[in-house]
Design a protein around this motif. Structure first.
Motif: not given
Length: 286
Positions: A85-88, A108-117, A90-98
């Motif tokens: 949901e978080d990644a979706q 397109i989006g880049w979905w990565w392991d950003s949820d560690c410390g 972010a990607f939707e906001n990028a596409a919609t506003y651009l």
């Protein structure tokens, strides 16, 4: 949609494809607003690599899963975007506003392991820069006709984006692989654009790099980033020494208050970002 493995991809593209990363393809869920590249679960939260450092998976991405796009922007989300949901969002906001700002390319989006410390996520961001650099090279190879590629990162995603030139230089990329890079809310030290390890790649492989500065962004101030890093953030203070010959700081503080949220950034900066895409040569003095 069929599943494409690296072996089949290399067989189809011939010997020139030997530089390709370990790309695989999975079926795209219907509710994803854009295509995306995933490196999720490639690292654990101790910072250990669980997959090859050049690998990634593509989902509904041009050239990999369907016909190529001549104009492509990859948006890299920030820290703690841990779930679909978080990644979706972010990607939707990028596409919609651009799109609202007049951009007619594919996002397109880049979905990565950003949820560690925080410290581990910084390390994972660096290694994702290597993967993103490989993806850009692979995309250009598969397209075969000099496509326009752009990168946008937000918050800790700026660390991913700004690591790409390091790996371009390491790979000997001396042509314009990325037309423009756009960096709102950069949660990286503000001396990075001046760093000797990044300068050659920034100058040789990028048309222009734009940094959007909000001097009232509380998350990038002592409330969070500066308290954790004891350093000035690129997205709050701008580049320390002005950056490379193709680097441009934009002070957009007056457009909003102290919010760090990506939707706030892209909602207020979308017109400027799109304008910047089409005036790269004005800001490339290399």
């Amino acid at each position: 949609m069929s599943r494409t493995t690296r072996r089949r991809l290399l067989r189809a593209t011939g010997a020139a494809g030997a530089t390709l990363g370990l790309a695989t393809t999975a079926v795209t869920a219907d509710d994803w607003p854009t295509g995306y590249v995933s490196t999720r679960n490639h690292f654990d939260c101790d910072g250990n690599a669980l997959e090859d450092l050049d690998s990634y998976e593509t989902n509904d991405v041009p050239c990999f899963d369907r016909g190529c796009a001549d104009e492509l922007l990859v948006h890299v989300h920030g820290w703690k975007n841990k779930g679909e949901e978080d990644a979706q969002g972010a990607f939707e906001n990028a596409a919609t506003y651009l799109d609202a700002g007049g951009y007619d390319g594919e996002v397109i989006g880049w979905w990565w392991d950003s949820d560690c410390g925080w410290d581990t996520s910084k390390d994972i961001a660096w290694w994702n820069g290597k993967k993103l650099a490989q993806f850009v090279r692979d995309y250009r190879h598969l397209h075969g006709n000099d496509p326009t590629v752009r990168i946008m990162g937000h918050s800790l995603g700026v660390r991913v984006a700004l690591t790409v030139p390091y790996y371009f230089e390491e790979a000997g990329v001396e042509w314009e692989a990325v037309r423009s890079m756009h960096l709102p809310g950069g949660a990286v030290p503000n001396d990075w654009p001046d760093h000797e390890n990044l300068q050659p790649g920034l100058e040789n492989a990028f048309g222009a790099v734009y940094n959007y500065v909000n001097r009232e962004d509380d998350i990038l101030g002592w409330y969070a980033y500066e308290w954790a890093e004891w350093n000035d953030a690129l997205g709050r203070h701008g580049s320390a020494e002005g950056g490379t010959c193709n680097f441009q700081d934009w002070d957009v503080t007056d457009w909003w208050g102290n919010d760090h949220d990506f939707e706030t950034y892209i909602e207020h900066c979308n017109d400027l970002i799109v304008e910047d895409m089409y005036r790269v040569d004005e800001y490339n003095e290399c």
